[in-house]
Scaffold this motif. Structure first.
Motif, PDB file in Angstrom:
ATOM      1  N   LYS A   1      23.041  71.106  64.384  1.00 19.03           N
ATOM      2  CA  LYS A   1      23.429  71.524  65.733  1.00 19.03           C
ATOM      3  C   LYS A   1      23.047  72.984  65.970  1.00 19.03           C
ATOM      4  O   LYS A   1      22.565  73.354  67.050  1.00 19.03           O
ATOM      5  CB  LYS A   1      24.942  71.342  65.905  1.00 19.03           C
ATOM      6  N   ARG A   2      23.231  73.819  64.952  1.00 13.74           N
ATOM      7  CA  ARG A   2      22.931  75.245  65.084  1.00 13.74           C
ATOM      8  C   ARG A   2      21.448  75.501  65.359  1.00 13.74           C
ATOM      9  O   ARG A   2      21.103  76.448  66.056  1.00 13.74           O
ATOM     10  CB  ARG A   2      23.338  75.989  63.802  1.00 13.74           C
ATOM     11  N   VAL A   3      20.578  74.659  64.776  1.00 13.00           N
ATOM     12  CA  VAL A   3      19.133  74.882  64.926  1.00 13.00           C
ATOM     13  C   VAL A   3      18.521  73.972  65.983  1.00 13.00           C
ATOM     14  O   VAL A   3      17.304  73.958  66.163  1.00 13.00           O
ATOM     15  CB  VAL A   3      18.405  74.706  63.577  1.00 13.00           C
ATOM     16  N   GLY A   4      19.355  73.216  66.690  1.00 11.36           N
ATOM     17  CA  GLY A   4      18.880  72.443  67.829  1.00 11.36           C
ATOM     18  C   GLY A   4      18.106  71.180  67.514  1.00 11.36           C
ATOM     19  O   GLY A   4      17.233  70.773  68.279  1.00 11.36           O
ATOM     20  N   ILE A   5      18.438  70.519  66.395  1.00  9.45           N
ATOM     21  CA  ILE A   5      17.798  69.233  66.085  1.00  9.45           C
ATOM     22  C   ILE A   5      18.615  68.140  66.779  1.00  9.45           C
ATOM     23  O   ILE A   5      19.683  67.762  66.318  1.00  9.45           O
ATOM     24  CB  ILE A   5      17.743  68.974  64.566  1.00  9.45           C
ATOM     25  N   ASP A   6      18.100  67.647  67.893  1.00 11.49           N
ATOM     26  CA  ASP A   6      18.842  66.633  68.642  1.00 11.49           C
ATOM     27  C   ASP A   6      18.066  65.335  68.825  1.00 11.49           C
ATOM     28  O   ASP A   6      18.546  64.394  69.454  1.00 11.49           O
ATOM     29  CB  ASP A   6      19.261  67.178  70.013  1.00 11.49           C
ATOM     30  N   SER A   7      16.865  65.267  68.257  1.00  8.28           N
ATOM     31  CA  SER A   7      16.057  64.050  68.392  1.00  8.28           C
ATOM     32  C   SER A   7      16.286  63.087  67.228  1.00  8.28           C
ATOM     33  O   SER A   7      15.739  61.988  67.206  1.00  8.28           O
ATOM     34  CB  SER A   7      14.565  64.406  68.467  1.00  8.28           C
ATOM     35  N   LYS A   8      17.087  63.505  66.245  1.00 10.05           N
ATOM     36  CA  LYS A   8      17.364  62.673  65.071  1.00 10.05           C
ATOM     37  C   LYS A   8      18.858  62.692  64.778  1.00 10.05           C
ATOM     38  O   LYS A   8      19.537  63.670  65.074  1.00 10.05           O
ATOM     39  CB  LYS A   8      16.612  63.203  63.839  1.00 10.05           C
ATOM     40  N   ARG A   9      19.335  61.606  64.171  1.00 10.06           N
ATOM     41  CA  ARG A   9      20.727  61.563  63.717  1.00 10.06           C
ATOM     42  C   ARG A   9      20.759  62.120  62.296  1.00 10.06           C
ATOM     43  O   ARG A   9      20.608  61.394  61.320  1.00 10.06           O
ATOM     44  CB  ARG A   9      21.258  60.131  63.762  1.00 10.06           C
ATOM     45  N   VAL A  10      20.929  63.420  62.203  1.00  9.90           N
ATOM     46  CA  VAL A  10      20.847  64.095  60.910  1.00  9.90           C
ATOM     47  C   VAL A  10      22.107  63.810  60.088  1.00  9.90           C
ATOM     48  O   VAL A  10      23.225  63.889  60.586  1.00  9.90           O
ATOM     49  CB  VAL A  10      20.663  65.612  61.096  1.00  9.90           C
ATOM     50  N   SER A  11      21.888  63.486  58.811  1.00 14.39           N
ATOM     51  CA  SER A  11      22.998  63.173  57.908  1.00 14.39           C
ATOM     52  C   SER A  11      22.643  63.653  56.511  1.00 14.39           C
ATOM     53  O   SER A  11      21.479  63.963  56.219  1.00 14.39           O
ATOM     54  CB  SER A  11      23.241  61.659  57.885  1.00 14.39           C
ATOM     55  N   PRO A  12      23.626  63.720  55.599  1.00 15.92           N
ATOM     56  CA  PRO A  12      23.324  64.106  54.215  1.00 15.92           C
ATOM     57  C   PRO A  12      22.262  63.208  53.578  1.00 15.92           C
ATOM     58  O   PRO A  12      21.471  63.662  52.757  1.00 15.92           O
ATOM     59  CB  PRO A  12      24.679  63.945  53.513  1.00 15.92           C
ATOM     60  N   HIS A  13      22.230  61.950  53.970  1.00 13.26           N
ATOM     61  CA  HIS A  13      21.274  61.015  53.381  1.00 13.26           C
ATOM     62  C   HIS A  13      19.830  61.412  53.679  1.00 13.26           C
ATOM     63  O   HIS A  13      18.923  61.098  52.896  1.00 13.26           O
ATOM     64  CB  HIS A  13      21.540  59.600  53.913  1.00 13.26           C
ATOM     65  N   MET A  14      19.612  62.122  54.775  1.00 13.28           N
ATOM     66  CA  MET A  14      18.254  62.540  55.123  1.00 13.28           C
ATOM     67  C   MET A  14      17.733  63.597  54.153  1.00 13.28           C
ATOM     68  O   MET A  14      16.525  63.717  53.946  1.00 13.28           O
ATOM     69  CB  MET A  14      18.205  63.036  56.565  1.00 13.28           C
ATOM     70  N   PHE A  15      18.631  64.377  53.552  1.00 14.20           N
ATOM     71  CA  PHE A  15      18.213  65.327  52.528  1.00 14.20           C
ATOM     72  C   PHE A  15      17.814  64.574  51.255  1.00 14.20           C
ATOM     73  O   PHE A  15      16.879  64.974  50.560  1.00 14.20           O
ATOM     74  CB  PHE A  15      19.329  66.326  52.219  1.00 14.20           C
ATOM     75  N   ARG A  16      18.496  63.501  50.972  1.00 13.65           N
ATOM     76  CA  ARG A  16      18.163  62.640  49.823  1.00 13.65           C
ATOM     77  C   ARG A  16      16.782  62.007  50.036  1.00 13.65           C
ATOM     78  O   ARG A  16      15.966  61.940  49.123  1.00 13.65           O
ATOM     79  CB  ARG A  16      19.249  61.572  49.704  1.00 13.65           C
ATOM     80  N   HIS A  17      16.544  61.587  51.263  1.00 11.41           N
ATOM     81  CA  HIS A  17      15.247  61.011  51.624  1.00 11.41           C
ATOM     82  C   HIS A  17      14.146  62.072  51.533  1.00 11.41           C
ATOM     83  O   HIS A  17      13.045  61.813  51.031  1.00 11.41           O
ATOM     84  CB  HIS A  17      15.341  60.446  53.047  1.00 11.41           C
ATOM     85  N   TYR A  18      14.446  63.283  51.987  1.00 10.92           N
ATOM     86  CA  TYR A  18      13.487  64.387  51.924  1.00 10.92           C
ATOM     87  C   TYR A  18      13.125  64.683  50.468  1.00 10.92           C
ATOM     88  O   TYR A  18      11.951  64.887  50.131  1.00 10.92           O
ATOM     89  CB  TYR A  18      14.080  65.633  52.593  1.00 10.92           C
ATOM     90  N   PHE A  19      14.126  64.710  49.594  1.00 12.14           N
ATOM     91  CA  PHE A  19      13.902  64.932  48.169  1.00 12.14           C
ATOM     92  C   PHE A  19      12.949  63.883  47.600  1.00 12.14           C
ATOM     93  O   PHE A  19      12.029  64.204  46.836  1.00 12.14           O
ATOM     94  CB  PHE A  19      15.242  64.895  47.424  1.00 12.14           C
ATOM     95  N   ALA A  20      13.165  62.622  47.980  1.00 13.61           N
ATOM     96  CA  ALA A  20      12.338  61.537  47.453  1.00 13.61           C
ATOM     97  C   ALA A  20      10.879  61.688  47.877  1.00 13.61           C
ATOM     98  O   ALA A  20       9.960  61.596  47.057  1.00 13.61           O
ATOM     99  CB  ALA A  20      12.887  60.188  47.924  1.00 13.61           C
TER     100      ALA A  20
END
Length: 304
Positions: free
Chosen positions: A231-250
């Motif tokens: 929210k602070r950086v204005g990402i509103d086109s995706k439903r950002v969640s902790p799982h997306m960091f896991r996906h990014y790592f992969a």
């Protein structure tokens, strides 16, 4: 054997296997719905009276209620687990879910986080105070180790070692992940700030990541801090969640050259097919970089 008695015994079997609270809630909910359908719609109260036709009717009932294929697949997994247990316990000769066709689930491509978005989210927690330092450390540990939100909130101080972290994943399965020098720098700062913050304050938990009151963090709290950073950086086109960091790592691990089998172990996946689903979002430009870096001809330096 009464169906209700079988469900009750199976519930205690699952509790003895240390299934997570969330898993038990899902199981209880599903078995409650299945029992209601069998009793009210099919007139069945005995376990041995359930046949394949009854389970096919249950699937049609779920489909007609508007349940999506992915949800039906998840439901069927819970039901199959119960009937397989009944077979193992010799309460049934065979599972009534055998050869019951499930709806096909369309292959969805995850829209992951970009490196620019990850960096922005990390930079949204600036400052040397306890909460900002902690939140940055959480984002970094998810990015660099691919931990689930529940694994982050469940980390104990004793589990975070000099160069590795002992993680307790789904079903309390243990695995080791490794601390890079870049992550170590972040964690050293967090540990120092945490010591200073709780000097003279009461720590009510031995968890690694703490709430400001000294209590352990919940999984929801980890989710909320990720949402706050997006929210602070204005990402509103995706439903950002902790799982997306896991996906990014992969994805980033594969682009850096790790093999899928090693990646699957680091992520704590029981099935390599789950790991493969994480990688469907690799776009053509990313695949191009990976293909060129692994090109056999490019590595034959003595040929040209």
């Amino acid at each position: 054997m009464l169906l209700e008695d079988a469900f009750m015994e199976y519930e205690y079997h699952c509790l003895a296997r240390n299934y997570t609270k969330k898993t038990m809630i899902n199981k209880r909910q599903e078995y409650k719905q299945l029992k209601a359908f069998l009793v009210e719609k099919r007139g069945i109260t005995e376990l041995t009276s359930i046949h394949q036709a009854d389970m096919k009717a249950y699937l049609r009932y779920k489909q007609n209620s508007g349940l999506k294929p992915q949800s039906i697949q998840s439901m069927a997994k819970q039901v199959k687990a119960f009937f397989n247990w009944c077979v193992n316990e010799e309460y049934l000769v065979k599972s009534p879910m055998d050869k019951v066709a499930l709806p096909k689930v369309p292959k969805l491509v995850l829209t992951g986080l970009t490196t620019n978005e990850v960096v922005k989210m990390m930079n949204s927690f600036k400052g040397n105070d306890f909460l900002n330092t902690r939140n940055l450390a959480i984002l970094c540990i998810m990015t660099d180790c691919g931990l689930r939100a529940m694994e982050v909130s469940g980390l104990k101080e004793v589990n975070v070692r000099e160069t590795e972290i002992l993680v307790f994943g789904k079903g309390s399965k243990e695995r080791l992940v490794f601390i890079s020098p870049a992550l170590k720098k972040i964690l050293i700062k967090y540990e120092r700030v945490k010591r200073q913050y709780f000097k003279g304050r009461i720590k009510q938990s031995d968890h690694y990541f703490l709430a400001y009151q000294g209590k352990s963090m919940s999984t929801v709290a980890v989710y909320n801090l990720v949402k706050e950073s997006s929210k602070r950086v204005g990402i509103d086109s995706k439903r950002v969640s902790p799982h997306m960091f896991r996906h990014y790592f992969a994805v980033q691990s594969v682009l850096s050259g790790i093999d899928i089998y090693s990646l699957s172990k680091l992520l704590g996946h029981s099935d390599i097919n789950i790991t493969e689903r994480y990688l469907r979002s690799l776009d053509s430009s990313q695949l191009s970089v990976k293909a060129i870096s692994s090109s056999p001809l490019m590595n034959l330096h003595n040929v040209y």
